[in-house]
Design a protein around this motif. Sequence first.
Motif, PDB file in Angstrom:
ATOM      1  N   GLY A 190       9.170   2.315  -7.614  1.00 45.56           N
ATOM      2  CA  GLY A 190       8.386   3.107  -6.671  1.00 45.56           C
ATOM      3  C   GLY A 190       6.950   3.296  -7.110  1.00 45.56           C
ATOM      4  O   GLY A 190       6.046   3.445  -6.273  1.00 45.56           O
ATOM      5  N   VAL A 191       6.707   3.281  -8.417  1.00 45.28           N
ATOM      6  CA  VAL A 191       5.346   3.434  -8.936  1.00 45.28           C
ATOM      7  C   VAL A 191       4.459   2.276  -8.508  1.00 45.28           C
ATOM      8  O   VAL A 191       3.237   2.410  -8.401  1.00 45.28           O
ATOM      9  CB  VAL A 191       5.395   3.547 -10.479  1.00 45.28           C
ATOM     10  N   MET A 192       5.067   1.107  -8.256  1.00 45.38           N
ATOM     11  CA  MET A 192       4.289  -0.073  -7.869  1.00 45.38           C
ATOM     12  C   MET A 192       3.761   0.007  -6.445  1.00 45.38           C
ATOM     13  O   MET A 192       2.823  -0.709  -6.094  1.00 45.38           O
ATOM     14  CB  MET A 192       5.158  -1.325  -7.998  1.00 45.38           C
ATOM     15  N   ALA A 193       4.370   0.857  -5.628  1.00 42.54           N
ATOM     16  CA  ALA A 193       4.062   0.849  -4.198  1.00 42.54           C
ATOM     17  C   ALA A 193       2.600   1.127  -3.864  1.00 42.54           C
ATOM     18  O   ALA A 193       2.026   0.426  -3.013  1.00 42.54           O
ATOM     19  CB  ALA A 193       4.976   1.835  -3.463  1.00 42.54           C
ATOM     20  N   PRO A 194       1.928   2.126  -4.466  1.00 40.25           N
ATOM     21  CA  PRO A 194       0.532   2.372  -4.088  1.00 40.25           C
ATOM     22  C   PRO A 194      -0.388   1.182  -4.342  1.00 40.25           C
ATOM     23  O   PRO A 194      -1.220   0.841  -3.499  1.00 40.25           O
ATOM     24  CB  PRO A 194       0.140   3.577  -4.964  1.00 40.25           C
ATOM     25  N   ARG A 195      -0.223   0.537  -5.493  1.00 37.14           N
ATOM     26  CA  ARG A 195      -1.085  -0.613  -5.796  1.00 37.14           C
ATOM     27  C   ARG A 195      -0.817  -1.761  -4.837  1.00 37.14           C
ATOM     28  O   ARG A 195      -1.745  -2.411  -4.334  1.00 37.14           O
ATOM     29  CB  ARG A 195      -0.854  -1.067  -7.241  1.00 37.14           C
ATOM     30  N   LEU A 196       0.444  -2.013  -4.536  1.00 40.07           N
ATOM     31  CA  LEU A 196       0.779  -3.075  -3.590  1.00 40.07           C
ATOM     32  C   LEU A 196       0.256  -2.762  -2.194  1.00 40.07           C
ATOM     33  O   LEU A 196      -0.232  -3.651  -1.483  1.00 40.07           O
ATOM     34  CB  LEU A 196       2.297  -3.275  -3.551  1.00 40.07           C
ATOM     35  N   ALA A 197       0.348  -1.480  -1.801  1.00 45.08           N
ATOM     36  CA  ALA A 197      -0.124  -1.091  -0.471  1.00 45.08           C
ATOM     37  C   ALA A 197      -1.631  -1.257  -0.346  1.00 45.08           C
ATOM     38  O   ALA A 197      -2.133  -1.664   0.702  1.00 45.08           O
ATOM     39  CB  ALA A 197       0.280   0.354  -0.180  1.00 45.08           C
ATOM     40  N   ARG A 198      -2.371  -0.923  -1.415  1.00 37.98           N
ATOM     41  CA  ARG A 198      -3.825  -1.104  -1.378  1.00 37.98           C
ATOM     42  C   ARG A 198      -4.189  -2.581  -1.302  1.00 37.98           C
ATOM     43  O   ARG A 198      -5.176  -2.944  -0.670  1.00 37.98           O
ATOM     44  CB  ARG A 198      -4.463  -0.466  -2.612  1.00 37.98           C
ATOM     45  N   ARG A 199      -3.414  -3.415  -1.941  1.00 36.79           N
ATOM     46  CA  ARG A 199      -3.741  -4.836  -1.986  1.00 36.79           C
ATOM     47  C   ARG A 199      -3.341  -5.566  -0.713  1.00 36.79           C
ATOM     48  O   ARG A 199      -4.093  -6.410  -0.195  1.00 36.79           O
ATOM     49  CB  ARG A 199      -3.042  -5.478  -3.203  1.00 36.79           C
ATOM     50  N   PHE A 200      -2.153  -5.265  -0.179  1.00 34.08           N
ATOM     51  CA  PHE A 200      -1.624  -6.046   0.933  1.00 34.08           C
ATOM     52  C   PHE A 200      -1.446  -5.257   2.221  1.00 34.08           C
ATOM     53  O   PHE A 200      -1.239  -5.848   3.283  1.00 34.08           O
ATOM     54  CB  PHE A 200      -0.271  -6.651   0.545  1.00 34.08           C
ATOM     55  N   GLY A 201      -1.494  -3.931   2.151  1.00 31.79           N
ATOM     56  CA  GLY A 201      -1.232  -3.100   3.319  1.00 31.79           C
ATOM     57  C   GLY A 201       0.207  -2.614   3.329  1.00 31.79           C
ATOM     58  O   GLY A 201       1.125  -3.365   2.958  1.00 31.79           O
ATOM     59  N   PRO A 202       0.452  -1.363   3.745  1.00 28.09           N
ATOM     60  CA  PRO A 202       1.815  -0.811   3.717  1.00 28.09           C
ATOM     61  C   PRO A 202       2.815  -1.600   4.543  1.00 28.09           C
ATOM     62  O   PRO A 202       3.956  -1.817   4.120  1.00 28.09           O
ATOM     63  CB  PRO A 202       1.619   0.605   4.278  1.00 28.09           C
ATOM     64  N   GLY A 203       2.406  -2.058   5.736  1.00 27.79           N
ATOM     65  CA  GLY A 203       3.336  -2.801   6.581  1.00 27.79           C
ATOM     66  C   GLY A 203       3.795  -4.098   5.939  1.00 27.79           C
ATOM     67  O   GLY A 203       4.980  -4.459   6.003  1.00 27.79           O
TER      68      GLY A 203
END
Length: 431
Positions: A93-106
């Motif tokens: 779950g900690v990875m989610a913010p960085r991934l969302a900033r890079r690729f978008g939440p959707g």
Amino acid sequence: MRDEETTPQTATGTLTPGAPAASRAAAPAPRTGPSPWTLRLVAIGLVLTALNLRPAITSLGALLEEVRDGLHMSGSVAGVLTSVPPLCFAVFGVMAPRLARRFGPGAVVCAGMVAITAGLVIRPLIGGTAGFLAASALALMGIAVSNVLMPVIVKRWFPDRVGSMTGLYSMALALGTSLAAAVTVPLTDAMGGSWKAGLGIWAVLAAAAILPWLPLLRARATAHDEPGPAAAAQPQAPELRITRSRTAWALACFFGLQATAAYITMGWMPQIFRDAGVSAGTAGVLLAVTMAMGVPLAFVIPRVAARMRTQGPIVVFLGACGLTGYAGLYLAPSGGAWAWALLLGISNCAFPLALTMIGMRARSGAGVVRLSAFAQSTGYLISIPGPLLVGVLYQHSGGWGVPIALMAALMVPQMVMGVLAGRDRTIEDES
């Protein structure tokens, strides 16, 4: 934030039909939000995603004995397997913010559904315990990042309907949880009794959840999926500052304590009833009743909570139901079994309330990402020891009196943390 709202908007400057061409050129272009079709597609994606956030876990629980025998798995390894979900939720779950900033939440949620599908397809096909655990971890990784980003997507696409949309996907999550627990064994029997088929069939539902997100991937760089220029210009707290927010810590502790209660209930409540003289079949039905309470209430509670400035009264009500249910289990576990199951089912609806507060305790989309990741990752870490501790206390005390007393005692700090997390403030205010 205005830049992240998805309701249709128009420019403040308007032109009359007879306005000069120069004025037409200088006037700001009208700004519109996403189409109703797009919002419906996002809503469908949320529901299908939520349906897939627990079957990988509860279907395995229903067939754990068959999986142990088929893989020649030791009891200690099986015990570790039951503790893997909250650990994976915390770590991935900690990875989610960085991934969302890079690729978008959707896009990340879509990838999460792909990971769940792949994990569910692969793990029945692997013959060894290590491979089974690795494939399970792949599915749990997809669940973990989707867990964190669901409140984020609700905040960005439905900022004026946080309560109702959170309730919708919370209800779908509860439905998926209870559905997998109830029908995995009958489905397995219908497919010839193979536990591999019984686990793998849930990949079909996960694959269906990929489809609504695919048309949205092209729009991930817009303001409706990632912060636009105006949103980026807003002052946002550095990532490390969330650990200085009392509200963030209170919400993380509330999330962790309610998760502890939920995992204890799912893991041990049937055994409590069976040791009190209730038949195995009835004990299973009682657990199903407890879990099924989350389906309607998960839709109602977020809607009510979103209309309140503070959510403390709901926290206290849910906690009181839990304390009453535990008292009943202690004093008359079999005599009032149905009442205690209902009360504990109501108490477990602290989960959709926590998700709603995540969306309400941050003003910006970026703030919701950080708060969701922090509260859920920290919360799931807090929840790991609880079910194990209950088992140890049960084994050493020889009965359920001490474990039930522990469950009731944990409800008190859960109520305190929930009241603190439910105050009318945001993490941006405290940063």
